[in-house]
Design a protein around this motif. Structure first.
Motif, PDB file in Angstrom:
ATOM      1  N   PHE A  35      50.605  17.694 -17.910  1.00  0.00           N
ATOM      2  CA  PHE A  35      50.596  16.410 -18.593  1.00  0.00           C
ATOM      3  C   PHE A  35      50.819  16.623 -20.084  1.00  0.00           C
ATOM      4  N   GLU A  36      51.645  15.758 -20.693  1.00  0.00           N
ATOM      5  CA  GLU A  36      52.052  15.939 -22.080  1.00  0.00           C
ATOM      6  C   GLU A  36      50.857  15.997 -23.029  1.00  0.00           C
ATOM      7  N   TRP A  37      49.854  15.138 -22.807  1.00  0.00           N
ATOM      8  CA  TRP A  37      48.722  15.054 -23.723  1.00  0.00           C
ATOM      9  C   TRP A  37      47.766  16.244 -23.618  1.00  0.00           C
ATOM     10  N   SER A  38      47.941  17.077 -22.601  1.00  0.00           N
ATOM     11  CA  SER A  38      47.096  18.278 -22.487  1.00  0.00           C
ATOM     12  C   SER A  38      47.937  19.516 -22.197  1.00  0.00           C
ATOM     13  N   SER A  39      49.215  19.472 -22.585  1.00  0.00           N
ATOM     14  CA  SER A  39      50.157  20.531 -22.210  1.00  0.00           C
ATOM     15  C   SER A  39      49.864  21.867 -22.873  1.00  0.00           C
ATOM     16  N   GLN A  40      49.005  21.867 -23.904  1.00  0.00           N
ATOM     17  CA  GLN A  40      48.667  23.133 -24.564  1.00  0.00           C
ATOM     18  C   GLN A  40      47.628  23.929 -23.794  1.00  0.00           C
ATOM     19  N   LEU A  41      47.080  23.359 -22.726  1.00  0.00           N
ATOM     20  CA  LEU A  41      46.009  24.019 -21.989  1.00  0.00           C
ATOM     21  C   LEU A  41      46.549  24.897 -20.861  1.00  0.00           C
ATOM     22  N   LEU A  42      45.959  26.075 -20.728  1.00  0.00           N
ATOM     23  CA  LEU A  42      46.319  27.025 -19.686  1.00  0.00           C
ATOM     24  C   LEU A  42      45.054  27.455 -18.946  1.00  0.00           C
ATOM     25  N   ALA A  43      45.107  27.432 -17.617  1.00  0.00           N
ATOM     26  CA  ALA A  43      44.008  27.933 -16.790  1.00  0.00           C
ATOM     27  C   ALA A  43      44.377  29.302 -16.244  1.00  0.00           C
ATOM     28  N   ILE A  44      43.444  30.236 -16.331  1.00  0.00           N
ATOM     29  CA  ILE A  44      43.620  31.585 -15.793  1.00  0.00           C
ATOM     30  C   ILE A  44      42.522  31.812 -14.767  1.00  0.00           C
ATOM     31  N   GLY A  45      42.904  32.029 -13.522  1.00  0.00           N
ATOM     32  CA  GLY A  45      41.929  32.251 -12.453  1.00  0.00           C
ATOM     33  C   GLY A  45      41.820  33.720 -12.100  1.00  0.00           C
ATOM     34  N   THR A  46      40.592  34.220 -12.037  1.00  0.00           N
ATOM     35  CA  THR A  46      40.335  35.598 -11.616  1.00  0.00           C
ATOM     36  C   THR A  46      39.462  35.560 -10.361  1.00  0.00           C
ATOM     37  N   ALA A  47      38.914  36.690  -9.986  1.00  0.00           N
ATOM     38  CA  ALA A  47      38.131  36.752  -8.753  1.00  0.00           C
ATOM     39  C   ALA A  47      36.870  35.905  -8.819  1.00  0.00           C
ATOM     40  N   THR A  48      36.299  35.762 -10.012  1.00  0.00           N
ATOM     41  CA  THR A  48      35.008  35.075 -10.123  1.00  0.00           C
ATOM     42  C   THR A  48      34.963  33.995 -11.186  1.00  0.00           C
ATOM     43  N   ARG A  49      36.036  33.813 -11.951  1.00  0.00           N
ATOM     44  CA  ARG A  49      35.978  32.865 -13.061  1.00  0.00           C
ATOM     45  C   ARG A  49      37.287  32.101 -13.205  1.00  0.00           C
ATOM     46  N   VAL A  50      37.188  30.937 -13.874  1.00  0.00           N
ATOM     47  CA  VAL A  50      38.353  30.202 -14.359  1.00  0.00           C
ATOM     48  C   VAL A  50      38.196  30.076 -15.863  1.00  0.00           C
ATOM     49  N   THR A  51      39.144  30.614 -16.600  1.00  0.00           N
ATOM     50  CA  THR A  51      39.120  30.552 -18.063  1.00  0.00           C
ATOM     51  C   THR A  51      40.147  29.529 -18.528  1.00  0.00           C
ATOM     52  N   ILE A  52      39.680  28.574 -19.346  1.00  0.00           N
ATOM     53  CA  ILE A  52      40.555  27.548 -19.896  1.00  0.00           C
ATOM     54  C   ILE A  52      40.756  27.834 -21.380  1.00  0.00           C
ATOM     55  N   GLY A  53      42.014  27.811 -21.826  1.00  0.00           N
ATOM     56  CA  GLY A  53      42.295  28.058 -23.232  1.00  0.00           C
ATOM     57  C   GLY A  53      43.494  27.275 -23.712  1.00  0.00           C
ATOM     58  N   THR A  54      43.634  27.200 -25.021  1.00  0.00           N
ATOM     59  CA  THR A  54      44.810  26.569 -25.617  1.00  0.00           C
ATOM     60  C   THR A  54      45.842  27.638 -25.923  1.00  0.00           C
ATOM     61  N   CYS A  55      47.089  27.336 -25.606  1.00  0.00           N
ATOM     62  CA  CYS A  55      48.216  28.237 -25.856  1.00  0.00           C
ATOM     63  C   CYS A  55      49.156  27.595 -26.864  1.00  0.00           C
ATOM     64  N   ARG A  56      49.472  28.332 -27.944  1.00  0.00           N
ATOM     65  CA  ARG A  56      50.495  27.874 -28.881  1.00  0.00           C
ATOM     66  C   ARG A  56      51.522  28.992 -29.049  1.00  0.00           C
ATOM     67  N   PHE A  57      52.798  28.595 -29.040  1.00  0.00           N
ATOM     68  CA  PHE A  57      53.892  29.559 -29.115  1.00  0.00           C
ATOM     69  C   PHE A  57      54.685  29.359 -30.397  1.00  0.00           C
ATOM     70  N   GLN A  58      55.360  30.411 -30.830  1.00  0.00           N
ATOM     71  CA  GLN A  58      56.126  30.338 -32.070  1.00  0.00           C
ATOM     72  C   GLN A  58      57.284  29.342 -31.962  1.00  0.00           C
ATOM     73  N   GLU A  59      57.728  29.040 -30.731  1.00  0.00           N
ATOM     74  CA  GLU A  59      58.771  28.021 -30.562  1.00  0.00           C
ATOM     75  C   GLU A  59      58.261  26.624 -30.924  1.00  0.00           C
ATOM     76  N   GLU A  60      56.929  26.454 -30.920  1.00  0.00           N
ATOM     77  CA  GLU A  60      56.344  25.149 -31.229  1.00  0.00           C
ATOM     78  C   GLU A  60      55.943  25.012 -32.684  1.00  0.00           C
ATOM     79  N   SER A  61      55.596  26.124 -33.329  1.00  0.00           N
ATOM     80  CA  SER A  61      55.076  26.067 -34.694  1.00  0.00           C
ATOM     81  C   SER A  61      55.450  27.320 -35.470  1.00  0.00           C
ATOM     82  N   SER A  62      55.886  27.120 -36.702  1.00  0.00           N
ATOM     83  CA  SER A  62      56.238  28.253 -37.562  1.00  0.00           C
ATOM     84  C   SER A  62      54.998  29.016 -38.004  1.00  0.00           C
ATOM     85  N   GLU A  63      53.808  28.418 -37.807  1.00  0.00           N
ATOM     86  CA  GLU A  63      52.561  29.077 -38.177  1.00  0.00           C
ATOM     87  C   GLU A  63      52.132  30.126 -37.155  1.00  0.00           C
ATOM     88  N   VAL A  64      52.787  30.116 -35.993  1.00  0.00           N
ATOM     89  CA  VAL A  64      52.418  31.027 -34.914  1.00  0.00           C
ATOM     90  C   VAL A  64      53.391  32.193 -34.846  1.00  0.00           C
TER      91      VAL A  64
END
Length: 322
Positions: A27-56
């Motif tokens: 979804f566009e309004w939450s597109s920066q969020l990435l879920a990473i699933g492992t054997a026992t956890r789900v980690t949620i984080g924000t992802c920013r790429f240099q294609e989106e911002s010159s600050e990255v």
């Protein structure tokens, strides 16, 4: 950190454990969020790429919250209610695990995480999907030959008997009354959840079907991975595929449309050791990568970036959009 490649720019982030699943919010309004699933956890984080911002420089990943998961995760779906850019902040997603349970997670990032088991299948759960409108319904498909629809309150709204294990399920924001269900025997059906009747069906003519996806940018396009091939359907033209091509020398196991470019199609095969991206407009392979083994497959919402998990890392590959 950036890595060199003859065909693409690659970025890598570390994961807390061996990665079994990666899923960008669709979804566009939450597109920066990435879920990473492992054997026992789900980690949620924000992802920013240099294609989106010159600050990255390359990629920046910041953990928002981490959730304990009762069993190895097999599928994850984001709720359209998720947003951390406006108040109140909401993180909401649903998971399935090897314990066969469908579980809803929700958090306002302040109080305790709310976990609610919505339902349970009798066998392995292969895929789940949130209704894209208000996120009040969640669909799941299983090896137990059923597609179940659950409310976020925990009641079962519908249960469709299938002729084979259910391998993929999806709603589309442009077709909210239809639910796509793909069966292992190569049949893809669309159901009306309210009437609980099938509307139409597609036939790959090959089996086993291992994965299917409904194109975000073009609701008439459906793709499936069956046997060694990928298949593309135009639902306005025929119940038979309009294109198909061999994707991998051994089983094609996963398929995903690009969210940002509806002519790009990613597949994984060969015991998840090979990633390919096809440009169906030019009929060319635009990207190919070999792994020892990889898990998960996800496209960024805005960028032609595809993500896979390899050991304790998530790798992102920028794909040419020619």
């Amino acid at each position: 950190m950036p890595e060199g490649s003859t065909t693409t720019s690659t970025y890598t982030i570390d994961a807390p454990d061996t990665v079994h699943l990666v899923e960008f919010s669709p979804f566009e309004w939450s597109s920066q969020l990435l879920a990473i699933g492992t054997a026992t956890r789900v980690t949620i984080g924000t992802c920013r790429f240099q294609e989106e911002s010159s600050e990255v420089s390359g990629v920046e990943f910041e953990v928002v919250q981490s959730y304990q998961h009762a069993s190895l995760i097999t599928a994850l779906a984001w709720s359209p209610e998720t947003s951390i850019s406006i108040m109140p902040k909401v993180i909401k997603f649903c998971t399935a695990g090897v314990d066969r349970k469908v579980t809803l997670f929700s958090s306002d990032l302040k109080s305790d995480v709310n976990m609610q088991m919505l339902g349970e299948h009798r066998d392995y759960v292969n895929d789940i999907s949130f209704h894209p409108d208000k996120g009040e319904l969640i669909a799941s498909v299983s090896d137990d030959h059923t597609c179940c629809v659950w409310s976020v309150e925990g009641s079962q709204v519908a249960c469709f008997p299938l002729g084979a294990p259910g391998m993929a399920v999806a709603w589309h924001e442009e077709e909210p009354a239809k639910l796509m269900v793909a069966e292992k025997k190569g049949i893809i059906r669309f159901y009306n959840v309210q009437s609980q009747h099938p509307i139409m069906s597609l036939d790959c003519g090959h089996m086993p079907l291992m994965s299917a996806d409904w194109c975000h940018g073009n609701s008439l396009q459906v793709a499936a991975a069956a046997s060694t091939d990928w298949f593309v359907f135009d639902t306005s033209r025929s119940s038979q595929p309009i294109e198909n091509k061999q994707s991998h020398p051994s089983m094609c196991q996963q398929i995903r449309w690009s969210k940002s470019h509806d002519h790009l199609l990613a597949t994984k095969g060969g015991n998840c050791s090979q990633l390919k991206v096809f440009n169906i407009r030019s009929n060319q392979v635009t990207f190919s990568k070999e792994f020892t083994i990889s898990n998960g497959l996800a496209w960024h919402f805005k960028l032609p970036l595809v993500a896979v998990g390899v050991d304790k890392k998530v790798h992102f590959y920028s794909v040419a959009v020619l």
